[in-house]
Design a protein around this motif. Structure first.
Motif, PDB file in Angstrom:
ATOM      1  N   ASP A 157      -2.131  -6.204   0.712  1.00 36.07           N
ATOM      2  CA  ASP A 157      -3.310  -7.035   1.000  1.00 36.07           C
ATOM      3  C   ASP A 157      -3.979  -7.525  -0.268  1.00 36.07           C
ATOM      4  OD1 ASP A 157      -2.788  -6.306   3.564  1.00 36.07           O
ATOM      5  OD2 ASP A 157      -4.569  -5.065   3.835  1.00 36.07           O
ATOM      6  N   THR A 160      -1.587  -9.368  -6.165  1.00 34.38           N
ATOM      7  CA  THR A 160      -1.651 -10.730  -6.654  1.00 34.38           C
ATOM      8  C   THR A 160      -0.338 -11.106  -7.313  1.00 34.38           C
ATOM      9  OG1 THR A 160      -2.625  -9.946  -8.707  1.00 34.38           O
ATOM     10  CG2 THR A 160      -4.135 -10.699  -7.008  1.00 34.38           C
TER      11      THR A 160
ATOM     12  N   PRO B  39       1.551  -6.964   3.050  1.00 32.40           N
ATOM     13  CA  PRO B  39       0.212  -7.428   3.433  1.00 32.40           C
ATOM     14  C   PRO B  39       0.088  -7.396   4.955  1.00 32.40           C
ATOM     15  CG  PRO B  39       1.320  -9.045   2.000  1.00 32.40           C
ATOM     16  CD  PRO B  39       2.342  -8.028   2.399  1.00 32.40           C
ATOM     17  N   GLU B  42      -0.425 -12.814   6.559  1.00 32.49           N
ATOM     18  CA  GLU B  42       0.148 -13.752   5.610  1.00 32.49           C
ATOM     19  C   GLU B  42      -0.943 -14.439   4.793  1.00 32.49           C
ATOM     20  OE1 GLU B  42       0.318 -13.792   8.993  1.00 32.49           O
ATOM     21  OE2 GLU B  42       0.676 -15.828   9.737  1.00 32.49           O
ATOM     22  N   ARG B  43      -0.605 -14.813   3.568  1.00 30.57           N
ATOM     23  CA  ARG B  43      -1.538 -15.546   2.696  1.00 30.57           C
ATOM     24  C   ARG B  43      -0.831 -16.763   2.153  1.00 30.57           C
ATOM     25  NH1 ARG B  43      -3.905 -11.343  -1.624  1.00 30.57           N
ATOM     26  NH2 ARG B  43      -3.549 -13.219  -2.873  1.00 30.57           N
ATOM     27  N   GLY B  46       0.296 -16.643  -1.260  1.00 32.41           N
ATOM     28  CA  GLY B  46       0.969 -15.377  -1.507  1.00 32.41           C
ATOM     29  C   GLY B  46       2.218 -15.509  -2.354  1.00 32.41           C
ATOM     30  N   HIS B  47       2.979 -14.433  -2.369  1.00 30.37           N
ATOM     31  CA  HIS B  47       4.158 -14.325  -3.228  1.00 30.37           C
ATOM     32  C   HIS B  47       5.284 -15.268  -2.817  1.00 30.37           C
ATOM     33  CE1 HIS B  47       3.454 -10.710  -5.790  1.00 30.37           C
ATOM     34  NE2 HIS B  47       2.415 -10.654  -4.979  1.00 30.37           N
ATOM     35  N   GLN B 127       5.602 -19.618   0.494  1.00 29.92           N
ATOM     36  CA  GLN B 127       4.481 -18.695   0.301  1.00 29.92           C
ATOM     37  C   GLN B 127       3.777 -18.551   1.635  1.00 29.92           C
ATOM     38  OE1 GLN B 127       3.000 -21.338  -2.974  1.00 29.92           O
ATOM     39  NE2 GLN B 127       2.251 -19.392  -3.778  1.00 29.92           N
ATOM     40  N   ASN B 130       4.482 -12.141   5.204  1.00 32.82           N
ATOM     41  CA  ASN B 130       4.019 -10.772   4.968  1.00 32.82           C
ATOM     42  C   ASN B 130       4.993  -9.733   5.518  1.00 32.82           C
ATOM     43  OD1 ASN B 130       3.484 -11.265   7.659  1.00 32.82           O
ATOM     44  ND2 ASN B 130       1.628 -10.027   7.704  1.00 32.82           N
TER      45      ASN B 130
END
Lengths: 161, 161
Positions: A157, A160, B39, B42-43, B46-47, B127, B130
């Motif tokens: 979460d 980064t 995570p 999802e973001r 993100g990665h 990106q 998660n």
């Protein structure tokens, strides 16, 4: 429904699907009994439809009424699964299956985001579907944009790049 | 991964799933090898993750590069399928499975919308995922918000309530 190949469409030779089993958890009720009458794309101001769970799951929907929009997964079970290149306009021009939202795709799973104006007798009434009446229901869950996880934090979460 | 029942969680007695067969069409590559590190949500910032198709389908993605966002379906195959009421905080308070986006659900299918910054060697880099590394891929398609049907109109397109 058979799907005859159109000019330049391509298929892949597939062994029977076998990697995972899906259980239908209910049926979707819509005004469209013939696939040829369905809207090609969902409309959030569209017709009233119902998301009916089978008896096994009717105890489960507690809390869905907290959301104004809901995501639904269903099985577009009248389509073929082996097309790699499709010609939506039947004009010889093709696009890859994964560049389309066509119901013709390897696992036949459709997703829609829809408005949830009300739940009557435990049955969600929704707007925004475009599938045929009786379509097998695979899942329903809150729209991701409205949902915040309830579970405790996990390391990812706060990770980064 | 076993999921021991928490206080007040409820399950349903299920026969083996048998309504539909899913074929995994590839794998998702992410930085998270342990579910406990993923995570929870999802973001979009993100990665970097990769959506890898199996060889059968590698000819198919033509046209996906026209979209900046893509929807991906995958199988959350480490979860149980029979929970009707879940307690995300393990505190005895429960919510219905269909009011959560938890991976614990009857058909184990997760959906994410993700940014598609680039395709390298035919492999989309995205990106916004998660899920764990190696998660089975079920489908990918353009984000509904960016997609306009290519097919000819059908009666439902212009139907009004």
């Amino acid at each position: 429904m058979p799907h005859d190949l159109r000019e330049n469409e391509q298929i892949v030779q597939l062994a029977p699907a076998s990697d995972g089993l899906v259980r239908f958890i209910g049926r979707i009720r819509t005004p469209w009994t013939d696939r040829a009458d369905c809207p090609r794309q969902e409309r959030i101001d569209g017709h009233d439809c119902r998301i009916e769970l089978d008896p096994d799951w009717q105890d489960a929907p507690d809390g869905l009424d907290a959301y104004g929009t809901v995501e639904v997964l269903y099985r577009m079970d009248q389509s073929r699964r082996d097309l790699t290149h499709q010609s939506p306009r039947s004009d010889g021009c093709t696009l890859g299956t994964f560049a389309l939202r066509s119901p013709t795709r390897p696992d036949l799973i459709g997703t829609s985001i829809m408005r949830l104006p009300r739940i009557e007798g435990g049955v969600p009434h929704v707007q925004g579907l475009n599938c045929g009446d009786g379509t097998p229901l695979i899942d329903r869950k809150p729209d991701r944009c409205a949902f915040t996880p309830n579970a405790p934090e996990q390391p990812g979460d706060i990770q980064t790049v």
